[in-house]
Design an enzyme around this catalytic site. Structure first.
Site, mmCIF file in Angstrom:
data_model
loop_
_atom_site.group_PDB
_atom_site.id
_atom_site.type_symbol
_atom_site.label_atom_id
_atom_site.label_comp_id
_atom_site.label_asym_id
_atom_site.label_seq_id
_atom_site.Cartn_x
_atom_site.Cartn_y
_atom_site.Cartn_z
ATOM 1 N N HIS A 100 -141.537 21.114 -27.719
ATOM 2 C CA HIS A 100 -142.140 19.896 -27.190
ATOM 3 C C HIS A 100 -143.647 19.868 -27.380
ATOM 4 O O HIS A 100 -144.264 18.815 -27.265
ATOM 5 C CB HIS A 100 -141.754 19.668 -25.714
ATOM 6 C CG HIS A 100 -142.323 20.621 -24.727
ATOM 7 N ND1 HIS A 100 -141.649 21.723 -24.257
ATOM 8 C CD2 HIS A 100 -143.509 20.612 -24.077
ATOM 9 C CE1 HIS A 100 -142.382 22.347 -23.366
ATOM 10 N NE2 HIS A 100 -143.517 21.695 -23.236
ATOM 11 N N ASN A 228 -133.886 18.441 -18.074
ATOM 12 C CA ASN A 228 -135.309 18.690 -17.886
ATOM 13 C C ASN A 228 -135.607 19.084 -16.441
ATOM 14 O O ASN A 228 -135.171 18.414 -15.513
ATOM 15 C CB ASN A 228 -136.096 17.429 -18.272
ATOM 16 C CG ASN A 228 -137.585 17.672 -18.360
ATOM 17 O OD1 ASN A 228 -138.044 18.804 -18.442
ATOM 18 N ND2 ASN A 228 -138.346 16.590 -18.362
ATOM 19 N N TRP A 229 -136.345 20.190 -16.265
ATOM 20 C CA TRP A 229 -136.701 20.745 -14.950
ATOM 21 C C TRP A 229 -135.466 21.275 -14.186
ATOM 22 O O TRP A 229 -135.523 21.451 -12.972
ATOM 23 C CB TRP A 229 -137.414 19.712 -14.071
ATOM 24 C CG TRP A 229 -138.668 19.144 -14.641
ATOM 25 C CD1 TRP A 229 -138.815 17.923 -15.225
ATOM 26 C CD2 TRP A 229 -139.955 19.761 -14.691
ATOM 27 N NE1 TRP A 229 -140.113 17.735 -15.620
ATOM 28 C CE2 TRP A 229 -140.833 18.839 -15.308
ATOM 29 C CE3 TRP A 229 -140.455 20.986 -14.260
ATOM 30 C CZ2 TRP A 229 -142.189 19.124 -15.516
ATOM 31 C CZ3 TRP A 229 -141.808 21.267 -14.456
ATOM 32 C CH2 TRP A 229 -142.648 20.345 -15.083
ATOM 33 N N ASP A 237 -136.427 25.710 -27.128
ATOM 34 C CA ASP A 237 -137.739 25.056 -27.059
ATOM 35 C C ASP A 237 -138.818 25.885 -27.763
ATOM 36 O O ASP A 237 -139.695 26.466 -27.127
ATOM 37 C CB ASP A 237 -138.115 24.810 -25.599
ATOM 38 C CG ASP A 237 -139.130 23.678 -25.450
ATOM 39 O OD1 ASP A 237 -139.735 23.296 -26.470
ATOM 40 O OD2 ASP A 237 -139.313 23.187 -24.327
ATOM 41 N N ASN A 343 -141.042 12.956 -18.855
ATOM 42 C CA ASN A 343 -141.260 14.268 -18.263
ATOM 43 C C ASN A 343 -142.054 14.172 -16.972
ATOM 44 O O ASN A 343 -141.698 14.751 -15.948
ATOM 45 C CB ASN A 343 -141.982 15.163 -19.265
ATOM 46 C CG ASN A 343 -142.228 16.548 -18.701
ATOM 47 O OD1 ASN A 343 -141.310 17.326 -18.499
ATOM 48 N ND2 ASN A 343 -143.487 16.848 -18.429
ATOM 49 N N GLY A 661 -149.715 23.010 -19.090
ATOM 50 C CA GLY A 661 -150.686 23.710 -19.923
ATOM 51 C C GLY A 661 -150.164 25.058 -20.354
ATOM 52 O O GLY A 661 -150.547 25.592 -21.400
ATOM 53 N N ASN A 662 -149.259 25.642 -19.532
ATOM 54 C CA ASN A 662 -148.604 26.888 -19.915
ATOM 55 C C ASN A 662 -147.484 26.667 -20.918
ATOM 56 O O ASN A 662 -146.922 27.639 -21.440
ATOM 57 C CB ASN A 662 -148.018 27.592 -18.692
ATOM 58 C CG ASN A 662 -148.998 28.470 -17.970
ATOM 59 O OD1 ASN A 662 -149.267 28.270 -16.782
ATOM 60 N ND2 ASN A 662 -149.559 29.438 -18.666
ATOM 61 N N SER A 663 -147.121 25.421 -21.199
ATOM 62 C CA SER A 663 -146.109 25.170 -22.218
ATOM 63 C C SER A 663 -146.489 25.905 -23.500
ATOM 64 O O SER A 663 -147.605 25.779 -23.988
ATOM 65 C CB SER A 663 -146.017 23.674 -22.514
ATOM 66 O OG SER A 663 -145.331 22.993 -21.508
ATOM 67 N N PHE A 679 -141.337 27.635 -20.974
ATOM 68 C CA PHE A 679 -141.329 26.217 -21.323
ATOM 69 C C PHE A 679 -141.076 25.271 -20.163
ATOM 70 O O PHE A 679 -141.215 24.061 -20.311
ATOM 71 C CB PHE A 679 -140.333 25.930 -22.459
ATOM 72 C CG PHE A 679 -138.879 26.020 -22.105
ATOM 73 C CD1 PHE A 679 -138.170 24.900 -21.649
ATOM 74 C CD2 PHE A 679 -138.182 27.210 -22.262
ATOM 75 C CE1 PHE A 679 -136.818 24.982 -21.350
ATOM 76 C CE2 PHE A 679 -136.827 27.286 -21.976
ATOM 77 C CZ PHE A 679 -136.143 26.167 -21.514
#
Length: 727
Positions: A100, A228-229, A237, A343, A661-663, A679
């Site tokens: 993503h 998602n989540w 991912d 998201n 931001g950690n993605s 992710f």
């Protein structure tokens, strides 16, 4: 998923963040002991000495000081994408991140005839690697240094809010200019302790970034918005970029003769995978957490601003889906926009529910009352912090009305040509000033980024879709308070009419749009282009709002910096230590692979191939490619199987503390080796952005064995596996 929306942003909000983050700087720097609670906290590199004992006891099997060394792996292999995190996995500049996080580049290069969003992309050779979307960067961390004394030069208690903002802004730009006198560096100054301390982050900016590999959408986004989540999860991912530089090794824009960048270090792929209970670390650039805000700020967010944000995002996403339905070209062009909106709307719903579940308001009020009672109990403390508490409370209330208006009126920025016109006109106005006096975001250093932002419109714009979004935004705009609206803008729009706005503009043409970056304010003011006319009409009110915002920011910085200093002193008096809130700088966090029990459910730490096959329906969000499913059913796992599971692991849970931001952050084992990619989090755990709760906080990772198996058995990416040293 921890997804970053790419939007045209108002630069004053960026400056507000830079000068007034609510983050707390590491107290290890001040000689305090680290926070005692395991797994909580996003640690700065120079805190490793202070938490060396805790790291070793938790299971780290390398020298803890290496986690703070910018000259060696793993730290200097970690990079930022300016919204996502990533890491070098080869000596040839190969970068791994989340699917993503490369999605915008997949979308940008896709067409109905070459639909990489659906089918995936793999470059067979270096020459086949595709330029990433305009504006894509790889930032290599080089330094993080204290510049508090420089930032505070010229500050006095007598300064007005605007004057204080201006002094901080001037000092910040001077520091950045000095840092960027070094070629190809991108530097920034970020606030800690609510603006009581500042650190400068220096990064090498790599401008030529190319898309190398991404699995098919049915793998990289398996489960879609449904999953998602959520847990259990079965998502591939991951995606790969490559950093390129000029033949002499210098950073340069895309050119056919550029060569792969040679990083100083890269992560080693772990030979053995992880198992339940193992120590793991995540290193990356977490964006923003708000764990130190006041109780009033938290209450306002969950009672007013978050519900409004969720509604705006939901309406936006639903409208895009409606007006692009049945149009493959439009669907591709708006794919990354709708993905980001979906998201965030789901995350916001999770935060709202999570706030109730952990009684966030009550928790914040109790914590705040204890701190404030401690201040009141001592005359010296009252003298030191009492005025700041009173002032901050007043400023928080003052800012809230402006926030709600800004959320509604800001929706007109979804009209991409209007936003392009406003950016270009502002750039023209700022160019009348000396470069150092210009607003941040409109200096010479920002010219390339502005150009790339305006260029990217060409692959993300359909006139009829943009018009539908703009007209819906106008409905929201008019629901703002009268003080928040601009009557000049509305009158000008009525005079032009929406029909003419889209029929008569030439800004949809990229060359025409970019040419406006070189025009003077007088040329803008004489233009007959309707979007340019609207931008000119909006400018005066924009400037009034901006000056008011700067004044509030300056006054808030003066109050919050003292307020948070009091919090630090209070926590120290209780034998506790505050840790840094996230603010976009490099951090690492550690924890363990661990499942969870949840109200009658048992979440095992790993998902497997069998679970993915059970979800596969061949429709909607659960539509993996036929060849991928066939390979899974064949069960040829080879060395990629987990011995204790007897099958291929897909995703796993850990207790590490992450946020947006950690993605794309690399997950490392106890020896600092690559074992996957973080992710996502779980929906009830996203409240950790506001208050950490160990019982619910879990991070979801893509297992490196699933990634390597797919590359090997499904996508034929042996060239990349060999490059990464995978035997």
């Amino acid at each position: 998923m921890r997804y970053e929306i790419t939007v045209f942003c108002d630069m004053r909000h960026f400056m507000r963040f830079s000068l007034l983050a609510t983050t707390a700087l590491t107290l290890a720097m001040a000689g305090f002991a680290p926070l005692a609670q395991a797994d909580e906290g996003m640690w700065l590199p120079n805190q490793t000495a202070g938490i060396a004992k805790e790291l070793t006891e938790a299971g780290l099997k390398m020298d803890p000081t290496k986690l703070g060394d910018f000259t060696a792996a793993p730290l200097n292999a970690i990079v930022s994408l300016g919204g996502c995190s990533a890491a070098f996995l080869s000596p040839e500049g190969l970068v791994a991140t989340n699917h993503h996080c490369v999605y915008g580049s997949i979308q940008y290069n896709s067409t109905p005839a070459a639909d990489y969003l659906t089918n995936g992309f793999l470059a067979k050779t270096l020459k086949d690697e595709l330029p990433a979307a305009p504006g894509t960067r790889i930032f290599v961390i080089e330094d993080l240094r204290d510049v508090t004394a420089r930032m505070n030069q010229g500050l006095t208690p007598a300064l007005s809010g605007q004057a204080r903002y201006a002094a901080l802004d001037t000092n910040r730009k001077a520091l950045i200019a000095e840092c960027e006198a070094q070629a190809n560096r991108r530097c920034d100054v970020r606030a800690y302790f609510g603006g009581a301390s500042y650190y400068l982050q220096q990064q090498l900016e790599i401008k030529d970034v190319r898309l190398v590999y991404a699995p098919a959408g049915g793998v990289g986004n398996f489960g879609g918005e449904t999953d998602n989540w959520m847990w259990p999860r079965h998502t591939g991912d991951w995606g790969f970029y490559r950093a390129y530089v000029a033949p002499d090794g210098s950073s340069a824009a895309f050119a056919p003769d550029n060569v792969p960048y040679k990083p100083k270090a890269h992560l080693k792929i772990a030979k053995d995978g992880v198992k339940t209970g193992d120590f793991v670390m995540v290193a990356g650039f977490p964006g923003v957490t708000t764990r130190l805000v006041t109780a009033a700020e938290a209450r306002f967010s969950f009672e007013k601003s978050s519900p409004l944000q969720q509604k705006l995002l939901s309406d936006y996403s639903d409208l895009i889906a409606k007006v692009t339905a049945g149009d493959p070209d439009a669907t591709i062009k708006y794919a990354s926009i709708i993905k980001g909106a979906d998201n965030y709307k789901k995350k916001t719903l999770g935060e709202i529910a999570g706030a109730d579940a952990i009684d966030l308001n009550g928790r914040k009020e109790r914590q705040e009352a204890a701190y404030r009672d401690w201040v009141k109990a001592d005359p010296a403390r009252t003298a030191a912090y009492g005025t700041a508490i009173t002032n901050l409370d007043g400023l928080v209330a003052e800012d809230q009305a402006a926030q709600l208006d800004s959320m509604r009126t800001g929706t007109v920025g979804r009209g991409q040509l209007l936003t392009a016109a406003r950016l270009a006109y502002r750039f023209a106005k700022e160019r009348e000033k000396p470069d150092a006096a210009r607003e941040s975001g409109y200096q010479d250093r920002d010219r390339r980024q502005l150009t790339e932002r305006l260029t990217s419109v060409e692959r993300r714009y359909v006139p009829r879709v943009d018009r539908a979004l703009f007209e819906a935004a106008l409905v929201e705009y008019k629901q703002a308070s009268p003080a928040g609206q601009d009557p000049v803008f509305l009158a000008k729009l009525d005079a032009i009419g929406v029909d003419r706005l889209y029929a008569d503009t030439r800004l949809a043409d990229t060359a025409t749009r970019l040419a406006w970056l070189d025009k003077t304010p007088a040329e803008f003011e004489a233009s007959t282009d309707p979007f340019i006319q609207l931008a000119v009409a909006m400018y005066p009110a924009d400037m009034v709002r901006e000056q008011k915002s700067k004044d509030r920011t300056g006054r808030t910085q003066a109050a919050r910096s003292v307020y948070v200093a009091g919090q630090i002193a209070y926590e120290a008096s209780q034998g506790r230590t505050l840790y840094p809130d996230a603010n976009g700088s490099l951090r690492f966090t550690y924890g363990h692979i661990k499942g969870r029990e949840k109200d009658g459910q048992i979440w095992t730490p790993f998902t497997t191939a069998a679970g993915l096959l059970a979800k596969q329906t061949g429709k909607g969000d659960f539509n993996a490619p036929a060849n991928f499913i066939a390979q899974l059913k064949a069960g040829d796992w080879g060395s990629y199987a987990a011995p204790e599971l007897g099958t291929l692991p897909i995703n796993y849970l850990s207790t590490v503390d992450i946020t947006n931001g950690n993605s794309g952050s690399s997950t490392l084992n106890a020896k600092g080796e690559f074992v996957g990619l973080a992710f996502d989090g779980t929906l009830d755990g996203v409240i950790s952005d506001w208050s950490y709760e160990a019982s619910v906080n879990r991070t979801i990772h893509a297992d490196s064995r699933f990634m390597l198996w797919t590359m090997d058995k499904v996508d034929g990416a042996q060239r990349l596996l060999k490059e990464m040293g995978v035997e």
